[in-house]
Design an enzyme around this catalytic site. Structure first.
Site, short mmCIF file in Angstrom:
data_model
loop_
_atom_site.label_atom_id
_atom_site.label_comp_id
_atom_site.label_asym_id
_atom_site.label_seq_id
_atom_site.Cartn_x
_atom_site.Cartn_y
_atom_site.Cartn_z
N HIS A 322 0.85 -1.18 0.00
CA HIS A 322 0.00 0.00 0.00
C HIS A 322 0.89 1.23 0.00
CE1 HIS A 322 -3.15 2.83 1.14
NE2 HIS A 322 -3.98 1.90 0.69
N ASP A 379 -8.01 -5.49 0.18
CA ASP A 379 -8.51 -6.33 -0.90
C ASP A 379 -8.15 -7.79 -0.74
OD1 ASP A 379 -9.78 -4.33 -2.40
OD2 ASP A 379 -7.83 -3.57 -2.98
N1 CMC Z 1 4.15 -7.51 -4.94
C1 CMC Z 1 5.48 -7.45 -5.18
N2 CMC Z 1 6.22 -6.33 -5.07
C2 CMC Z 1 5.57 -5.21 -4.69
C3 CMC Z 1 4.19 -5.19 -4.43
C4 CMC Z 1 3.48 -6.40 -4.56
N3 CMC Z 1 2.16 -6.44 -4.31
N4 CMC Z 1 3.81 -3.95 -4.08
C5 CMC Z 1 4.92 -3.20 -4.13
N5 CMC Z 1 6.00 -3.95 -4.49
C6 CMC Z 1 7.39 -3.50 -4.59
C7 CMC Z 1 7.58 -2.69 -5.86
O1 CMC Z 1 8.01 -3.52 -6.92
C8 CMC Z 1 8.64 -1.71 -5.45
O2 CMC Z 1 9.90 -2.36 -5.50
P1 CMC Z 1 11.25 -1.52 -5.84
O3 CMC Z 1 11.44 -0.60 -4.68
O4 CMC Z 1 12.29 -2.60 -5.95
O5 CMC Z 1 10.98 -0.82 -7.13
C9 CMC Z 1 8.32 -1.42 -3.98
O6 CMC Z 1 7.61 -2.59 -3.52
C10 CMC Z 1 7.44 -0.19 -3.78
O7 CMC Z 1 6.32 -0.33 -4.62
P2 CMC Z 1 5.65 0.87 -5.43
O8 CMC Z 1 4.91 0.35 -6.59
O9 CMC Z 1 6.69 1.91 -5.69
O10 CMC Z 1 4.66 1.41 -4.32
P3 CMC Z 1 3.38 2.28 -4.57
O11 CMC Z 1 3.12 2.96 -3.29
O12 CMC Z 1 3.56 3.13 -5.78
O13 CMC Z 1 2.24 1.20 -4.91
C11 CMC Z 1 0.47 -0.34 -4.70
C12 CMC Z 1 1.27 0.78 -4.02
C13 CMC Z 1 -0.76 -0.66 -3.84
C14 CMC Z 1 -0.01 0.12 -6.09
C15 CMC Z 1 1.37 -1.61 -4.82
O14 CMC Z 1 1.80 -2.06 -3.56
C16 CMC Z 1 0.68 -2.73 -5.59
O15 CMC Z 1 0.72 -2.73 -6.80
N6 CMC Z 1 0.02 -3.71 -4.86
C17 CMC Z 1 -0.73 -4.75 -5.53
C18 CMC Z 1 -2.10 -4.18 -5.96
C19 CMC Z 1 -3.03 -4.01 -4.78
O16 CMC Z 1 -3.17 -4.86 -3.93
N7 CMC Z 1 -3.72 -2.84 -4.75
C20 CMC Z 1 -4.72 -2.51 -3.73
C21 CMC Z 1 -4.31 -1.38 -2.87
S1 CMC Z 1 -5.30 -1.25 -1.38
C22 CMC Z 1 -6.88 -0.86 -1.91
C23 CMC Z 1 -6.99 0.54 -2.32
O17 CMC Z 1 -6.90 1.44 -1.46
O18 CMC Z 1 -7.20 0.77 -3.52
#
Ligand code: CMC
Length: 464
Positions: A322, A379
């Site tokens: 998140h 989720d």
């Molecule tokens: N699985 C594997 N690696 C992950 C994941 C994951 N679910 N989430 C983040 N990472 C890694 C990502 O690859 C990155 O690695 P690096 O630093 O090596 O580049 C690091 O963790 C930080 O991730 P980010 O994408 O920069 O973080 P963000 O804050 O931009 O993204 C997120 C947040 C929710 C989009 C992401 O964690 C994700 O894609 N999760 C899976 C989708 C999901 O479950 N979404 C629902 C969110 S909660 C409901 C809502 O409020 O909508």
């Protein structure tokens, strides 16, 4: 846009206490910027005059370090796993209230008194039906359409029907629009499902609670009486409460941005639904179930955990991670327990839940997930409960949208009442060509245009 009330101005002025100094190392010139303090949470640097005073912008794609507004509605402490609505802890609300209490709280700032509650529920009930002509819109969609596609269209179309609630300068009309949206969303969402099945559209029932009415709209058929199962209604109520608001998430920010141009509330909420649909946001609940189906057995979990860690593999563990929570998402904690309660009371043994628990156990003890502080989010468990409640997978995000509507409209209303509101208009760091000479078509060279989607998980190193 009419000048809104000056409600928030004095709060911010009182909050100024310290300042930050910005120094240009090239010229040695320094500027002072005030810090603003909310009631809780980190202070923020007030950069509103940054460009006019210094000639530079900030660069913050994804707004990870930017407060786009002030808000009294919801507070999140992502490190501690805390979520408060108007000061009340989410688990207290989820366990002790009903969804329309939370709607009232988010819209008005206080929990309703018994009289307020009666009045509010009666007001919502007045607006639960859909205009017959609007109900006919559904037949224009393919039966196979994703229900979120239908939601975007039908909610956008509300602005073509309810002209007595699109004058955004009139507080009464703003409130009427809020009530209409909250009231009609279950009907709109359920009709998308009924349409996909070819079943007749039931009318909402004002004798039922919000959650009971939603279940009945979804699952009743005219040939038999629909019995409300209280366990399912309680679970539905909790799911709606847990999705009601989450401060400046992507869809709420979309609603605010659309509203900042003085667009009408129905159009703004349709924009919010579109933003919610993506798998990185509300679409994740559907994606979690699809992922668990793909993993299918516990012995394959390791393979998927490895894929999730591989920087060259775009696979992510859905329902994990998140932007704000770097600890257990408090909504996931409530749902984890509800999930067990629902399955136990219904006597369902769902191997998907066993698989999810094992996946959670392995991920939480894995170094990659620990280092990056990736915990289960809301989720992760909601999909399993929704499946036990008999909802098809493609309706999961619709239910998120129904629950979140009050959050969207509460933020929209707050923005309309704030003196701070201006049209949302971010700037950019331009990296394109500098000025060049125009060439006529006959003199241009052929170039191969390759589309790059690398920003969308094309490799985790390029993740947003
Ligand atoms: N699985 C594997 N690696 C992950 C994941 C994951 N679910 N989430 C983040 N990472 C890694 C990502 O690859 C990155 O690695 P690096 O630093 O090596 O580049 C690091 O963790 C930080 O991730 P980010 O994408 O920069 O973080 P963000 O804050 O931009 O993204 C997120 C947040 C929710 C989009 C992401 O964690 C994700 O894609 N999760 C899976 C989708 C999901 O479950 N979404 C629902 C969110 S909660 C409901 C809502 O409020 O909508």
């Amino acid at each position: 846009m009419a000048k809104p009330s000056l409600k928030n101005e004095s709060k911010i002025a009182q909050a100024v206490r310290h300042s930050f100094t910005l120094t240009d190392n090239e010229t040695g010139q320094s500027w002072e910027f005030p810090t603003l303090h909310g009631t809780i949470g980190p202070k923020v640097i007030d950069t509103r005059k940054l460009y006019s005073q210094t000639g530079v912008f900030t660069y913050d794609p994804g707004f990870a370090s930017t407060a786009s507004c002030t808000s009294d509605i919801t507070y999140i402490d992502g490190d501690a796993g805390v979520l408060l609505h108007r000061g009340y802890a989410i688990d207290d609300l989820a366990k002790n209230t009903d969804y329309t209490d939370v709607c009232y709280l988010l819209l008005h700032g206080e929990l309703p008194s018994p009289e307020n509650k009666l009045e509010f529920d009666a007001e919502i009930n007045q607006h639960t039906m859909l205009h017959e002509q609007l109900a006919r819109f559904y037949s224009g969609f393919m039966r196979s359409a994703h229900p979120m596609a239908i939601m975007v269209g039908v909610v956008g179309a509300l602005s073509a029907f309810y002209h007595d609630s699109t004058d955004i300068t009139d507080p009464m009309q703003r409130m009427r629009a809020a009530h209409r949206l909250i009231a009609k969303m279950p009907t709109i969402g359920a009709y998308a499902y009924k349409y996909s099945l070819g079943q007749p559209f039931p009318q909402p029932s004002n004798k039922l609670t919000y959650s009971e009415n939603l279940l009945r709209l979804m699952f009743s058929v005219p040939t038999t009486d629909y019995e409300i199962n209280p366990v399912l209604a309680r679970a539905m109520n909790q799911i709606l409460i847990l999705h009601a608001d989450h401060e400046q998430n992507a869809s709420t920010s979309t609603v605010r941005l659309a509203g900042s141009s003085a667009a009408n509330p129905f159009a703004c909420v349709a924009a919010g639904i579109a933003s919610l649909w993506g798998p990185a946001h509300g679409g994740a609940n559907e994606a979690v179930l699809n992922m668990l189906t793909e993993i299918s057995t516990k012995d394959r979990i390791d393979k998927y955990i490895k894929k999730a860690q591989d920087p060259d593999d775009k696979f992510r563990l859905m329902g994990f991670g998140h932007r704000v929570y770097k600890n257990y998402d408090p909504r996931a904690e409530v749902l984890r327990n509800t999930c067990h309660e629902v399955l136990d009371e219904l006597g369902i043994h769902d191997p998907t839940l066993d698989l999810a628990m094992e996946l959670e156990r392995i991920a939480l003890s894995n170094d990659y997930f620990k280092e990056k502080r990736l915990y289960p989010n809301v989720d992760f468990y909601s999909g399993i409960i929704l499946r036990a409640l008999n909802f098809p997978t493609n309706m999961f995000t619709v239910l998120f949208a129904i629950g979140r509507t009050v959050g969207w409209i509460a933020h929209w209303k707050e923005m309309m009442e704030s003196s701070e509101s201006r049209i949302g208009r971010p700037r950019q760091l331009y990296t394109g060509s500098t000025k060049r000479e125009f060439t006529s078509v006959a003199n241009r060279e052929h170039t191969d245009r390759k589309i790059s989607w690398s920003w969308l998980w094309g490799g985790k190193k390029n993740g947003s």
